[in-house]
Write a protein that holds these residues in place. Structure first.
Motif, PDB file in Angstrom:
ATOM      1  N   VAL A  26       1.078  -1.046  -0.073  1.00 28.91           N
ATOM      2  CA  VAL A  26      -0.095  -0.106   0.129  1.00 28.91           C
ATOM      3  C   VAL A  26       0.785   1.287   0.103  1.00 28.91           C
ATOM      4  O   VAL A  26       0.774   2.223  -0.831  1.00 28.91           O
ATOM      5  CB  VAL A  26      -1.085  -0.053   1.290  1.00 28.91           C
ATOM      6  CG1 VAL A  26      -1.633   1.230   1.203  1.00 28.91           C
ATOM      7  CG2 VAL A  26      -1.912  -1.078   1.135  1.00 28.91           C
ATOM      8  N   VAL A  27       1.849   1.168   0.794  1.00 27.27           N
ATOM      9  CA  VAL A  27       2.815   2.259   0.784  1.00 27.27           C
ATOM     10  C   VAL A  27       3.549   2.657  -0.712  1.00 27.27           C
ATOM     11  O   VAL A  27       3.506   3.695  -1.092  1.00 27.27           O
ATOM     12  CB  VAL A  27       3.843   2.312   1.925  1.00 27.27           C
ATOM     13  CG1 VAL A  27       5.063   2.988   1.713  1.00 27.27           C
ATOM     14  CG2 VAL A  27       3.643   2.139   3.354  1.00 27.27           C
ATOM     15  N   LEU A  28       3.887   1.412  -1.098  1.00 29.82           N
ATOM     16  CA  LEU A  28       4.464   1.522  -2.438  1.00 29.82           C
ATOM     17  C   LEU A  28       3.385   2.260  -3.618  1.00 29.82           C
ATOM     18  O   LEU A  28       3.850   3.089  -4.400  1.00 29.82           O
ATOM     19  CB  LEU A  28       4.812   0.260  -2.981  1.00 29.82           C
ATOM     20  CG  LEU A  28       5.281   0.000  -4.534  1.00 29.82           C
ATOM     21  CD1 LEU A  28       6.864   0.595  -4.363  1.00 29.82           C
ATOM     22  CD2 LEU A  28       5.431  -1.423  -4.965  1.00 29.82           C
ATOM     23  N   SER A  29       2.150   1.651  -3.323  1.00 26.17           N
ATOM     24  CA  SER A  29       1.156   2.219  -4.185  1.00 26.17           C
ATOM     25  C   SER A  29       0.896   3.696  -3.908  1.00 26.17           C
ATOM     26  O   SER A  29       0.212   4.245  -4.813  1.00 26.17           O
ATOM     27  CB  SER A  29      -0.131   1.300  -4.207  1.00 26.17           C
ATOM     28  OG  SER A  29      -0.789   1.606  -2.863  1.00 26.17           O
ATOM     29  N   LEU A  30       1.374   4.293  -2.773  1.00 22.63           N
ATOM     30  CA  LEU A  30       0.794   5.505  -2.429  1.00 22.63           C
ATOM     31  C   LEU A  30       2.004   6.425  -3.030  1.00 22.63           C
ATOM     32  O   LEU A  30       2.114   7.782  -3.017  1.00 22.63           O
ATOM     33  CB  LEU A  30       0.719   5.711  -0.905  1.00 22.63           C
ATOM     34  CG  LEU A  30      -0.556   5.399  -0.496  1.00 22.63           C
ATOM     35  CD1 LEU A  30      -0.556   5.494   0.937  1.00 22.63           C
ATOM     36  CD2 LEU A  30      -1.674   6.522  -1.067  1.00 22.63           C
ATOM     37  N   LEU A  31       3.245   5.936  -3.408  1.00 18.71           N
ATOM     38  CA  LEU A  31       4.374   6.543  -3.687  1.00 18.71           C
ATOM     39  C   LEU A  31       4.008   7.522  -4.894  1.00 18.71           C
ATOM     40  O   LEU A  31       4.484   8.815  -4.946  1.00 18.71           O
ATOM     41  CB  LEU A  31       5.529   5.526  -4.243  1.00 18.71           C
ATOM     42  CG  LEU A  31       6.513   5.331  -2.942  1.00 18.71           C
ATOM     43  CD1 LEU A  31       7.721   4.352  -3.349  1.00 18.71           C
ATOM     44  CD2 LEU A  31       6.945   6.400  -2.163  1.00 18.71           C
ATOM     45  N   PRO A  32       3.415   7.270  -5.955  1.00 19.15           N
ATOM     46  CA  PRO A  32       3.398   8.105  -7.179  1.00 19.15           C
ATOM     47  C   PRO A  32       2.436   9.332  -6.666  1.00 19.15           C
ATOM     48  O   PRO A  32       3.045  10.422  -6.932  1.00 19.15           O
ATOM     49  CB  PRO A  32       2.323   7.299  -7.989  1.00 19.15           C
ATOM     50  CG  PRO A  32       2.552   5.800  -7.794  1.00 19.15           C
ATOM     51  CD  PRO A  32       2.973   5.754  -6.390  1.00 19.15           C
ATOM     52  N   LEU A 187      -2.811   8.843  -8.523  1.00 16.03           N
ATOM     53  CA  LEU A 187      -3.491   8.170  -7.597  1.00 16.03           C
ATOM     54  C   LEU A 187      -4.223   6.948  -7.995  1.00 16.03           C
ATOM     55  O   LEU A 187      -4.165   5.637  -7.572  1.00 16.03           O
ATOM     56  CB  LEU A 187      -4.903   8.957  -6.865  1.00 16.03           C
ATOM     57  CG  LEU A 187      -4.530   9.948  -5.803  1.00 16.03           C
ATOM     58  CD1 LEU A 187      -5.414  10.851  -5.885  1.00 16.03           C
ATOM     59  CD2 LEU A 187      -3.929   9.405  -4.665  1.00 16.03           C
ATOM     60  N   ALA A 188      -4.785   7.118  -9.296  1.00 16.44           N
ATOM     61  CA  ALA A 188      -5.160   5.896 -10.065  1.00 16.44           C
ATOM     62  C   ALA A 188      -4.287   4.898 -10.299  1.00 16.44           C
ATOM     63  O   ALA A 188      -4.457   3.747 -10.260  1.00 16.44           O
ATOM     64  CB  ALA A 188      -5.744   6.423 -11.385  1.00 16.44           C
ATOM     65  N   TYR A 193      -3.156  -0.468  -9.357  1.00 19.58           N
ATOM     66  CA  TYR A 193      -2.255  -1.613  -9.154  1.00 19.58           C
ATOM     67  C   TYR A 193      -2.799  -2.327  -7.806  1.00 19.58           C
ATOM     68  O   TYR A 193      -2.571  -3.584  -8.031  1.00 19.58           O
ATOM     69  CB  TYR A 193      -0.708  -0.822  -8.795  1.00 19.58           C
ATOM     70  CG  TYR A 193       0.078  -1.807  -8.165  1.00 19.58           C
ATOM     71  CD1 TYR A 193       0.704  -2.666  -9.126  1.00 19.58           C
ATOM     72  CD2 TYR A 193       0.809  -1.830  -7.098  1.00 19.58           C
ATOM     73  CE1 TYR A 193       1.632  -3.624  -8.732  1.00 19.58           C
ATOM     74  CE2 TYR A 193       1.719  -2.535  -6.516  1.00 19.58           C
ATOM     75  CZ  TYR A 193       2.196  -3.586  -7.391  1.00 19.58           C
ATOM     76  OH  TYR A 193       3.076  -4.414  -7.175  1.00 19.58           O
ATOM     77  N   LEU A 194      -3.107  -1.776  -6.818  1.00 15.66           N
ATOM     78  CA  LEU A 194      -3.649  -2.534  -5.805  1.00 15.66           C
ATOM     79  C   LEU A 194      -4.842  -3.419  -6.210  1.00 15.66           C
ATOM     80  O   LEU A 194      -5.278  -4.595  -5.491  1.00 15.66           O
ATOM     81  CB  LEU A 194      -4.038  -1.596  -4.441  1.00 15.66           C
ATOM     82  CG  LEU A 194      -3.115  -0.949  -3.755  1.00 15.66           C
ATOM     83  CD1 LEU A 194      -3.711   0.034  -2.778  1.00 15.66           C
ATOM     84  CD2 LEU A 194      -2.136  -1.886  -3.247  1.00 15.66           C
ATOM     85  N   ILE A 195      -5.794  -2.799  -7.042  1.00 14.95           N
ATOM     86  CA  ILE A 195      -6.760  -3.602  -7.413  1.00 14.95           C
ATOM     87  C   ILE A 195      -6.310  -4.871  -8.276  1.00 14.95           C
ATOM     88  O   ILE A 195      -6.584  -6.137  -7.956  1.00 14.95           O
ATOM     89  CB  ILE A 195      -7.909  -3.262  -8.277  1.00 14.95           C
ATOM     90  CG1 ILE A 195      -8.510  -1.927  -7.449  1.00 14.95           C
ATOM     91  CG2 ILE A 195      -8.873  -3.867  -8.911  1.00 14.95           C
ATOM     92  CD1 ILE A 195      -9.578  -0.982  -8.307  1.00 14.95           C
ATOM     93  N   TRP A 202     -12.139  -4.051  -5.968  1.00 20.88           N
ATOM     94  CA  TRP A 202     -12.821  -3.240  -7.018  1.00 20.88           C
ATOM     95  C   TRP A 202     -13.922  -2.691  -6.494  1.00 20.88           C
ATOM     96  O   TRP A 202     -14.248  -1.496  -7.011  1.00 20.88           O
ATOM     97  CB  TRP A 202     -12.598  -3.800  -8.283  1.00 20.88           C
ATOM     98  CG  TRP A 202     -13.799  -5.012  -8.588  1.00 20.88           C
ATOM     99  CD1 TRP A 202     -13.142  -6.275  -7.844  1.00 20.88           C
ATOM    100  CD2 TRP A 202     -14.822  -5.086  -8.637  1.00 20.88           C
ATOM    101  NE1 TRP A 202     -14.313  -7.053  -8.090  1.00 20.88           N
ATOM    102  CE2 TRP A 202     -15.300  -6.281  -8.424  1.00 20.88           C
ATOM    103  CE3 TRP A 202     -15.747  -3.983  -9.472  1.00 20.88           C
ATOM    104  CZ2 TRP A 202     -16.788  -6.723  -8.858  1.00 20.88           C
ATOM    105  CZ3 TRP A 202     -17.114  -4.415  -9.476  1.00 20.88           C
ATOM    106  CH2 TRP A 202     -17.577  -5.678  -9.281  1.00 20.88           C
ATOM    107  N   ARG A 203     -15.050  -3.150  -5.852  1.00 21.87           N
ATOM    108  CA  ARG A 203     -16.267  -2.883  -5.745  1.00 21.87           C
ATOM    109  C   ARG A 203     -16.118  -1.527  -4.914  1.00 21.87           C
ATOM    110  O   ARG A 203     -17.032  -0.591  -5.310  1.00 21.87           O
ATOM    111  CB  ARG A 203     -16.837  -3.743  -4.616  1.00 21.87           C
ATOM    112  CG  ARG A 203     -17.166  -5.070  -5.548  1.00 21.87           C
ATOM    113  CD  ARG A 203     -17.751  -5.953  -4.431  1.00 21.87           C
ATOM    114  NE  ARG A 203     -18.015  -7.351  -5.007  1.00 21.87           N
ATOM    115  CZ  ARG A 203     -17.132  -8.322  -4.944  1.00 21.87           C
ATOM    116  NH1 ARG A 203     -16.134  -8.010  -4.440  1.00 21.87           N
ATOM    117  NH2 ARG A 203     -17.475  -9.586  -5.673  1.00 21.87           N
ATOM    118  N   ILE A 204     -15.217  -1.132  -4.231  1.00 20.14           N
ATOM    119  CA  ILE A 204     -15.151  -0.164  -3.108  1.00 20.14           C
ATOM    120  C   ILE A 204     -14.900   1.254  -4.043  1.00 20.14           C
ATOM    121  O   ILE A 204     -15.854   2.129  -3.913  1.00 20.14           O
ATOM    122  CB  ILE A 204     -14.397  -0.184  -2.014  1.00 20.14           C
ATOM    123  CG1 ILE A 204     -14.961  -1.223  -0.821  1.00 20.14           C
ATOM    124  CG2 ILE A 204     -14.169   1.326  -1.239  1.00 20.14           C
ATOM    125  CD1 ILE A 204     -14.425  -1.358   0.238  1.00 20.14           C
TER     126      ILE A 204
END
Lengths: 304, 450
Positions: A26-32, A187-188, A193-195, A202-204
């Motif tokens: 999650v941290v990695l996916s927040l890097l961008p 963000l996307a 990437y997390l999805i 993905w539902r959320i």
């Protein structure tokens, strides 16, 4: 001999996914988004993020070790909380507020309930909401990208009828706003990437963004403005998907997400604040037990 | 294209997991294990009452001599797997707890060869259901997939529950295990003959052989062999654990849902394991009891993963040595598959009718085990093939809220381990749910008693 004949119940193969690994991903996916914030708002944004993360980690460490008297395990969750909080703060804010927010997030948002897994509300949003209510002026003073001057956010422009930025600007992120919320692209990137990894449902995000989009269509607000401005994308991908504070059932997640999208729009349109994502998520956090009860799974072969 | 359509096909049931682990050994033929100086044959290798010993110390026995007789309907015969002399009765600890009596036999030096059995198709149709069931009981046949339910009971459904379909469970969905998959290849005609007899015994019109899609060799062979049979069909299912669970197999093959708390016969289905059906064939045509079984020996600490044909009662140590295991590298010895198998209480633990595998696992294969808090990620719920919320049931059990655990479906839990395997917090969910179930069952009995 005794070592080999270790007695333990099955399954004998450990889970291929570990909590710590999920947190770091999650941290990695927040890097961008973090990099985009620093890119648009400069070194000050980096200081805010660093302070928030460091304060969260140190507070968690001290609390677990000295207040709860337990061994500290680096599970990465405090890093996520600190980073998420930092991303929701105005980029030009004094690091002191980031520090206060992180301490509140960890203690009042998480540890008082018993730590990881036990908190009903998203800790980062507890910290942010505390700051917003306590220090309304500094929390709503927005720095313009690549500039030390202050500016208005797209949502306040929308509320006051000012000239709106183009959707390209909103997508790219060179508009006023919290330091990690402006770049929809960044963000996307992380959220998708997390999805893809299956780490968030993905539902959320679909439910949050979809219901907000439908609501704006109904009211005749440009959909791109609704979706691409403010904290909606950040909230949809990274806050509403927090495991601990969202429902576990698929149907519950739909209801939860739709609730967030709708409450956000109600606050934006009719409330006193230009932005309502944080409040919407916190409100729906409170509804999680009810939503789970309503959507409890049915066992295979259970009588209809 | 096939892959694509597979991808978009709605799964037959909710949940299940892909379990990572070797599916070897498949290519090598099954090899025989010679019994050591003594074998120890437990008198209970099945669900139900233990068999009553009928031999005394000093008695001479042959391969197939009766050692124990059934006590009641849900029970069965126990036979000697070797030629030798009975030394006496001993008591053994059971994997997972409990104790059982066993017959210890001194093995003679001269052991008879195990005969291979050519399939005599013409004789098959001559047997009545009663004859088949009687021979199955006399041969001591039990579900050899692991459950050990006496097969003659399964073949005797009440009159008001007609069975129309018999399904051969050739899924062997746990990784590491390959005994059944290899047996299918080596004894396909016997398997088909056994299926025929099982269909005859219950009056079923249709037979299915269900494989997981990656068992290519067996699928091809059985398709060839069943080409002329209008009433037998090969079914290829997605490789997913627990595809071989009885309820999930029935759902996948027939599209029927077994109601909670009911048996497969409720929906007209009978599921039989590969080894069990081969045993049925041998029992009915040649009056040959279950004295041997095929066991996979596998795991990271085993140099030569193998399928062995083993006399019942041989200690697992013999198998592990034959497969070239490294005791040093081994962290855990498991009887059965890595998901539902039990840890071996000792290396002297004998192979029984239900020992599908013996695994010697390295520490690295076990993965992390230290539990951390539940983060409510929902993976257990997504993985549960019974559609339960395992994390909630486990939590309710820990807090002794048995009513909540029961209401959430604790008793429907198969203990398949999908939840614990998926849990990023390494929570011992199966163990916690099992304990909750135990307490619920005790409560129910107390309520009945009062």
């Amino acid at each position: 001999m005794g070592r080999i004949l270790l007695q333990s119940p099955g399954p004998h193969l450990g889970s291929p996914e570990q909590t710590r690994q999920i947190m770091w991903l999650v941290v990695l996916s927040l890097l961008p988004a973090s990099l985009a914030g620093v890119y648009f708002f400069g070194f000050g944004a980096l200081v805010v993020l660093a302070t928030s993360v460091a304060a969260a980690v140190v507070t968690e460490y001290l609390w677990i070790k000295y207040v709860r008297g337990k061994e500290v395990r680096a599970d990465g969750s405090a890093v996520v909380t600190g980073l998420l909080l930092g991303l929701t703060l105005p980029p030009g804010i004094s690091p002191l507020y980031a520090f206060i927010g992180a301490v509140v997030a960890i203690i009042l948002g998480k540890q008082v309930y018993g730590g990881l897994g036990s908190n009903p509300f998203n800790p980062a949003l507890v910290g942010r909401t505390f700051l917003l209510i306590s220090f309304p002026v500094v929390m709503t003073t927005w720095q313009a990208p690549w500039d030390a001057t202050t500016t208005a956010t797209p949502l306040s422009l929308l509320a006051t009828g000012g000239p709106l930025p183009s959707w390209g600007q909103l997508f790219w992120g060179n508009v006023g706003g919290s330091l990690g919320e402006t770049s929809v692209l960044a963000l996307a990137l992380g959220g998708l990437y997390l999805i893809y990894k299956g780490y968030i449902d993905w539902r959320i995000p679909t439910g949050v963004l979809g219901s907000a989009a439908l609501f704006s269509l109904a009211l005749g607000i440009p959909v791109t403005t609704t979706l691409f401005s403010g904290g909606l994308v950040l909230g949809a991908f990274f806050m509403a998907t927090d495991y601990v504070t969202s429902p576990v059932t698929p149907a519950g997640r739909w209801l939860f997400a739709i609730g967030i999208g709708l409450i956000t729009m109600v606050i934006r349109q009719f409330g006193g604040y230009p932005e309502g994502v944080s409040f919407a998520i916190l409100l729906m956090n409170a509804a999680v037990p009810l939503l789970e009860k309503l959507t409890w799974p049915k066992a295979m072969g259970a009588v209809q | 294209m096939a892959l694509l359509s597979q991808l978009f096909k709605r799964p037959a049931y909710h949940g299940g997991v892909e379990v990572y682990g070797p599916r070897r050994p498949l290519a090598e033929p099954i090899t025989r294990i010679q019994p050591p100086e003594t074998v120890v044959i437990p008198l209970s290798q099945h669900i139900g009452a233990p068999a009553k010993p009928v031999v005394e110390a000093g008695a001479e026995v042959e391969v197939g001599s009766v050692l124990g007789e059934p006590q009641g309907f849900v029970s069965t015969y126990i036979h000697s797997s070797v030629k030798g002399v009975v030394k006496g009765l001993v008591t053994l600890g059971r994997p997972g707890g409990g104790r059982v009596s066993a017959v210890e036999i001194q093995v003679s030096a001269d052991q008879p060869e195990r005969s291979s059995r050519e399939v005599d198709w013409d004789r098959l149709s001559g047997f009545t259901p009663e004859e088949i069931k009687d021979k199955v009981l006399k041969a001591g046949i039990v579900g050899m997939g692991g459950a050990g339910f006496p097969t003659h009971v399964k073949l005797s459904p009440p009159k008001d529950k007609p069975i129309d379909s018999v399904i051969v469970n050739a899924c062997e969905c746990e990784p590491y295990l390959a005994a059944d998959s290899r047996l299918v290849v080596e004894a396909a005609p016997e398997l088909l003959a056994g299926l025929r007899l099982a269909m005859q015994a219950v009056g079923a019109k249709k037979g299915y052989i269900a494989f997981e899609a990656d068992r290519v060799e067996g699928i091809k062979l059985l398709r060839q062999l069943t080409a002329d049979f209008a009433d037998v069909e090969v079914k290829v299912l997605p490789p997913k654990y627990p595809q071989g669970s009885e309820k999930h197999l029935i759902k996948s093959v027939l599209g029927r849902t077994v109601p909670l708390g009911a048996l497969p016969m409720e929906v007209g289905a009978l599921v039989q394991n590969v080894a069990t059906l081969i045993s049925i064939y041998r029992a009915v045509l040649y009056d040959e009891p279950v004295t041997h079984r095929v066991v996979t020996v596998n795991g990271g600490a085993v140099a030569n993963p193998s399928n062995f044909l083993v006399p019942i009662g041989v200690p697992i140590r013999v198998l592990l040595e034959a497969a070239g295991w490294s005791e040093e590298d081994c962290a855990k010895v498991v009887l059965g598959g890595p998901m539902m198998g039990k840890t071996a209480p000792s290396l002297e633990e004998p192979v029984t009718k239900t020992t599908s595998g013996v695994l010697a696992l390295r520490q690295a294969e076990l993965g992390p085990t230290e539990p951390s808090p539940c983060i409510r990620c929902g993976r257990c719920l997504a993985a549960c093939p019974m559609g339960l919320y395992p994390g909630y049931i486990a939590e309710a059990g820990i807090h002794n809220d048995l009513e909540a655990a029961e209401k959430a479906g604790a008793m429907a839990c198969l203990e398949c381990g999908c939840c614990a395997y998926s849990c990023p917090g390494n929570r011992p969910l199966v163990q916690e749910i099992r304990e909750a179930k135990l307490k619920i069952r005790q409560n129910q009995q107390e309520r009945k008693g009062s």
